[in-house]
Every structure is written in C-alpha cells, then in structure tokens.
Design an enzyme around this catalytic site. Structure first.
Site, short mmCIF file in Angstrom:
data_model
loop_
_atom_site.label_atom_id
_atom_site.label_comp_id
_atom_site.label_asym_id
_atom_site.label_seq_id
_atom_site.Cartn_x
_atom_site.Cartn_y
_atom_site.Cartn_z
N GLU A 110 40.95 41.09 48.05
CA GLU A 110 42.20 41.74 47.42
C GLU A 110 42.31 43.18 48.03
OE1 GLU A 110 43.95 39.47 43.89
OE2 GLU A 110 41.83 40.28 43.09
N GLU A 130 38.28 33.22 41.69
CA GLU A 130 38.55 33.50 40.26
C GLU A 130 39.09 32.08 39.75
OE1 GLU A 130 39.67 37.29 42.38
OE2 GLU A 130 39.60 35.07 42.80
#
Length: 698
Positions: A110, A130
């Site tokens: 990210e 995640e």
C-alpha cells in the site's frame, strides 16, 4: 550524508534522497518507521540539493506491512498512521520512487502504491494478505491496486491474499520498470530522470478502473466468493470495498474501505484468525528456553520404522533436503516402506506439484538399512515403532549402545511416558518426544514432548528442526496423551455417553461438523481404526479402574468393526469408497445397549451435542494448563487447529470458550454434571475461578 532515525536511514546519493526502512526482520511499518518516513520526506522536500526521493527496504524485504509487535497497542493507531504516511508520499513536491525487492506485502505494498513511481527487482513477492487475518487492506489497497493492475487481477489478489512474483506483474501497470542489475543504483538513476519530467507527478489514485462489465463481474465474484467463504466475512467485504471504489470513486471508496476494516476487526472470525497467526509464532517460544540457547547441528537424520508413520516422517526431511537413514527389521517391510514413499512422490509428479527430477533427488537422499550400526553418524534419530512400552524399551536400549554422543533420541509416541522411555538410556537429557500426526508428511502439527530431564539445547534444536520441515511445533509436558490425545479422550468419552443416552453416530457427527469440525468423532474413529481406541481403553481399565466409560465402543469392536480398514465400523463402507453410510445394525446395537444398561433414551439436541463435545475439550485443556503440561492457552488452540480439525474461524477450543464467556461455559458444565453420566464433569478449578472473576484463557 547519513541520518539515522531508529527504524529508518536517510542518505543522499547523486542528489537523490534515499529513505531506507530498517526495521528487521521484514521492515514492519511500526510507529518509528512511519515517523521516520514522514521526517525523511519533509527533509528531502526542504533540501534544495535534493531532486527526487527513493524509498526502499534494508535486508530481506521492502516491507512486510504492519509491525505485528504493535498489534493491539496504542502505537498501531498513533499518528502518523499509514494513511497519513501515504498522503505525505503522494503530495511530495519531488517525485517519490518505491524501489521494491524481496517482499512487498500488506501495508508495504500500500505504501508503494502511494508512490509516484515503482521499480522492482525480479523474484519479489507481492501481496495484500490481510484477508488471511479476517480483515481487508486498510490503507487504500482495495482502491489503488485495481487502478494499478486492473479490476479482475486485483480482486483475485485481494480476495485470496496469495503472493504473486513481481515478474508476473511486470506488464500489469504496477511497475514503471523491472530492474535486473543493482536495484538501488538503478532506482536512483530512474528517480533523477523522473525529476526532469514536467507537470504533476502521476498518482495511482487518479487512474480509472477499466473493465468491460464491472458491475456484472463484481456480482459474479460476490456470488462465487460468498459460496466458498461462508464462514469468513472478510473476502466478500473486500469485494464490497472494491465495488464502492468502482461505483463511487476513489475518496468514497477509501472511506468505505476504512469502515469495513473497523467492522471486520471486531468480528469473532478476525479475532480467531489473528489469534491463530500470533499463536503459531508464540508456540515456538518456550518460557525458560531463551532464543539465544545454542542448538545442535542436525545434518543427518535416522528414522526407525518404515511403516505409515515412519515413511511420512522420512518424507518431511527428504522434502527439506536432509538425508535420512531408514531402518527396518525385515527387508520386506523396508521394501514396502520405500515403495510407499516413491508412490507418494509419483502421485505429486502426476498432479504437477513436483518434477520427476526433484522426486528422484529426494528418493536419492534415503539410505535404507537393516542394521542399527548404520545409525552411528545420525544427529537425530526418531523411532516410529509399535506403540507399546516394551517395544520402545528394546529400541532405546539399542540406540543407547550405537548412537554417537550428542545425538538426539526422539520417540514418536502418541501416549506413552517419555520419562520412562528416557530411563531406558544412560542419556535421558538427549531424549525427547516428537509426536507427528498422520499422515506425517501432510499434517502440520508436531507435539514436542519435554521430559523431566530433556536438555534445553535439545528443545531449542528440535524446535528449529520443526521450522525447517515446516511443522507447527507445540511443546507439551509428560502426561498420558500429552495435549491433543489427552483432550480428545474426554471428547470421545462424551460422544459415547450421548449414544448411550439417546443420540446416534450420524447425528453426533453431523452436529459437530456443522459447528465446523472437519470430521465428527465417529467418522474420525472409523478412519483412525476403532481398535486403537479399544487398546487405550483396555489399558485404562487396568491403570484407572475407577474411571467410567460407556462400553458401547467395546461392544462394537468385539464384532470386529474396526472402521474403514475392515469395511465396517460405526458406519458401513462400500468396497473402495470412503463414504460413511449409516448402519442399521449399529444403530440397533446402540438402542439395545441403552436398554440393557437401564438407560431411558431421550432426544438430544444438536446444541447439547456441540456443547458437551467442545466444553469437554475446554475443561480438560484448563486442567492441562493448571498442571503446566501446556505453558499457554494459545498452545492448546494451535494443537487443535493444526492437528484435530477444529474450525479455524473459531480460533481453537480455549479462544472459543473465551468468546462464549467462561461464566457461560462453567454454568453448562455444572448443568451437565448434574445429569446422568455427570461424573465425567469435574470442573477444572482454574476454569471455575476465571468464570467467577470474569477472566479469560487468552
């Protein structure tokens, strides 16, 4: 010029500021790292001599994402958060280049997606994992990745959490360049050129998501993923967040992603998955064995017994490239064991999971033998012989004669006293239990049984060996059945009582499988062999005559119904098939037994079945903790998640008890203790105390 800020190094190279994440082992984005990045960006932007900025990672990773040591602490959400860091990257006046190598996962990816440009070395593992923790990427991953590589490939990566090699993404739009040479040198050169470009710096957030039929694809994905992940809310939420970005634009999608993240973190499923994640790491830590404990060098391994267990244990080491001397007493048994190992590898070759060349290389690591003298150079010797103390005695006395000094002698016993086995040698400090689970080349769990004399360096060594052969190792003290089998005995005991009281095998199995177990107690017993449990009960009748059991299982075994291997057990089986078919003969036998025992059969609900089975595990687990057989509750959960088919999304028996509330667990146990067969429910003192005081196991 070099400036250090704990977890971040700042240097200037050819007029380019290089911000290097330096937070081993994977450059986790903890508070000091996040702060260092923001400070580095500010320093670079205020320095007239700097034309561009490169962000990279030291050591073996660009960044593995969030710093797991800060999970559940105030630092995890303290400013600057990762959102803030990425905003600072995006608004940098000078171009920011992410130089990716080795690993860019989760928050690390990210962060890179927030950079103006990305360059990568081949072989880097790229992922947003995640979902495996029951959450979704919380710093823009669901919004930026689809804009970087396209809707479909991004959705697949996010929903699966699986890593993708950087070279497979070379032409996806994620990277501006793939670099074969020195990554940092080339990244600095790329940054210098980027500084010469006119106009605003490119941002992934400004790209459009191109797809011919986005709405249809998203709905199809939602239906497919929903059906495959019914016990896990995160995968569908990932799709919802991606869809929000497609329909509402980047900013609204980002806000929706954040709401989903906060919601998912609170779910019991995410709590369970995070508990398993941390529990696996915590299992390798033994309270009184420091990480600095020296380990013994294990280059050569020997396995005694080429049967099902011995062959499976051998394969673990062959797969890790460790040579194995495989000992049997008869040539026929040795040949049969070698043939089975080869057959297993050939099956993997046929499925495309292994090349023929690798299969042959692994087989070449085996040195078959019929002589104990060939074990003299082994550093670790594991016996996998018949589960009877007299047989173990013969083996260990012989090993004591031939094994070199410093060799570790391990028993694959599943229930026997490791201290008694160690006493058969003059070197009890070198003896340890290594209880593999069948099939040993597949099952992840390894119970490491610590005897009263087992040396600390032996423990440290076998824990390291377990990691090498990719096992989840959990340390247990010495008791009958250790952690897993001691608890499962009480579980099976309750299952048998419920047959006596009014249930039938199919109902019990169906109820606990609906709860999430991979297999109910009666299907499990048929698979393992009912004669194994029968042998244990016979031993119990001698050792603990006061311990009460339902005799239904003994009655079944007396008829020769030992399970799948005999074509009949609690269920009937057709030749060559494993489907469990309810047996009228067995059902009639159970009803007749109840009548004979003077028990009036009653309707037993599925809820009662689940409570009695699971709380029997919990209660025995609490006793195991009280006695110090397990050092922490999460160790018990890891045993059940990796070795006994307990549903992952429930986190193991001890976490499940915490989730239900120990007050409620204790009340149920006391209620069942007042019913017929209640003598099996002696509530653990620690469970009762925690229930009274609002405590938890974890």
């Amino acid at each position: 010029m070099v400036v250090d800020n704990a977890a971040v190094n700042y240097t200037i190279r050819d007029g380019v500021a290089v911000i290097t994440l330096n937070n081993p082992p994977v450059n986790g984005l903890g508070l000091s790292t996040r702060t260092g990045i923001v400070e580095g960006l500010a320093r670079a932007n205020s320095d007239a001599a700097v034309t561009a900025i490169v962000i990279t990672g030291a050591g073996k990773a660009f960044s593995g994402g969030a710093d797991i040591t800060e999970f559940n602490t105030p630092k995890a959400t303290q400013e600057p958060t990762l959102h803030t860091v990425i905003k600072e990257v995006e608004k940098s006046v000078k171009p920011v280049v992410a130089a990716i190598h080795s690993v860019a996962m989760g928050g690390g990816l990210e962060l890179a997606l927030g950079a103006h440009y990305r360059v990568a070395a081949p072989g880097a593992q790229i992922a947003l994992p995640e979902v495996k923790l029951g959450i979704l990427p919380g710093a823009g991953g669901t919004q930026r990745l689809p804009r970087a590589i396209g809707l479909e490939p991004a959705l697949n990566m996010i929903v699966s959490g699986a890593p993708v090699p950087s070279e497979k993404l070379a032409k996806s739009g994620l990277f501006d360049a793939m670099i074969e040479g020195d990554l940092l040198t080339e990244a600095v050169a790329f940054a210098r050129k980027a500084a010469d470009k006119q106009g605003p710096h490119p941002l992934v957030r400004n790209r459009k998501i191109e797809h011919a039929n986005a709405e249809g694809f998203l709905q199809f994905s939602r239906n497919t993923v929903g059906a495959m992940s019914k016990n896990y809310p995160a995968p569908v939420k990932c799709i919802d967040a991606i869809a929000a970005g497609v329909k509402e634009g980047f900013e609204k999608g980002l806000a929706f992603e954040r709401d989903c993240f906060v919601e998912l973190v609170q779910t019991p499923e995410s709590r369970a998955l995070r508990h398993a994640f941390f529990g696996e790491r915590a299992a390798s830590k033994i309270p009184d064995v420091p990480s600095s404990t020296p380990v013994r060098d294990i280059q050569k391994v020997a396995v005694i017994g080429a049967g099902t267990m011995g062959g499976g244990i051998t394969m673990n080491f062959l797969n890790a490239g460790v040579p194995v001397t495989l000992l049997e007493t008869k040539q026929e048994a040795l040949d049969r064991g070698l043939a089975t190992i080869r057959k297993n590898y050939e099956a993997q070759v046929k499925k495309g999971k292994l090349t023929q060349e690798k299969a042959e290389a692994r087989m070449a690591l085996i040195s078959p033998t019929l002589s104990y003298d060939d074990l003299k150079q082994a550093d670790l010797i594991i016996e996998a012989v018949f589960e009877e103390l007299g047989v173990k005695e013969q083996v260990f006395k012989r090993l004591d004669e031939v094994a070199k000094q410093g060799a570790i002698l391990a028993s694959n016993t599943s229930t026997l006293d490791v201290d008694k086995i160690a006493a058969f040698t003059k070197r009890p400090q070198d003896v340890v239990g290594l209880h593999f689970f069948s099939p040993a080349n597949v099952m992840k769990l390894l119970e490491v049984v610590r005897g009263k004399d087992t040396a600390k360096d032996v423990l440290a060594t076998v824990m390291q060996v377990a990691k090498k052969i990719r096992k989840t190792a959990v340390v247990s003290g010495v008791c009958d059945g250790f952690i897993g089998n001691r608890m499962i005995e009480q579980y099976v005991r309750q299952a048998l009582y419920m047959l006596e009281e009014g249930a039938l095998p199919a109902q019990v199995d169906r109820a606990i499988e609906k709860f999430g177990f991979a297999m109910g107690p009666f299907r499990m017993s048929d698979l393992a062999g009912n004669d194994i449990g029968w042998a244990i009960r016979k031993r119990r009748y001698q050792e603990k005559p006061d311990l009460k059991y339902s005799k239904i299982a003994d009655r079944l075994c007396e008829t020769g119904r030992f399970g799948q291997k005999t074509g009949a057990g609690w269920y009937d089986y057709k030749a060559g098939e494993r489907n469990a078919l309810p047996s009228k003969l067995v059902d009639d036998m159970i009803v007749a037994y109840s009548k004979e025992a003077g028990v009036e059969r009653r309707k037993i609900s599925d809820d009662e079945i689940v409570e009695r089975l699971v709380f029997a595990l919990v209660n025995e687990g609490a006793k195991i903790l009280e006695e110090g057989i397990a050092s922490k509750a999460s160790d018990i959960d890891m045993v059940y998640l990796t070795g006994y088919g307990f549903p992952l999304w429930r986190g193991g028996p001890m976490l499940y008890a915490d989730t239900v509330g120990l007050y409620n667990v204790a009340r149920s146990i006391r209620r069942y203790a007042a019913q017929p067969n209640g003598d099996a429910w002696e509530i653990a003192q620690s469970l009762a105390d925690k229930a009274d005081n609002g405590g938890t196991f974890n």
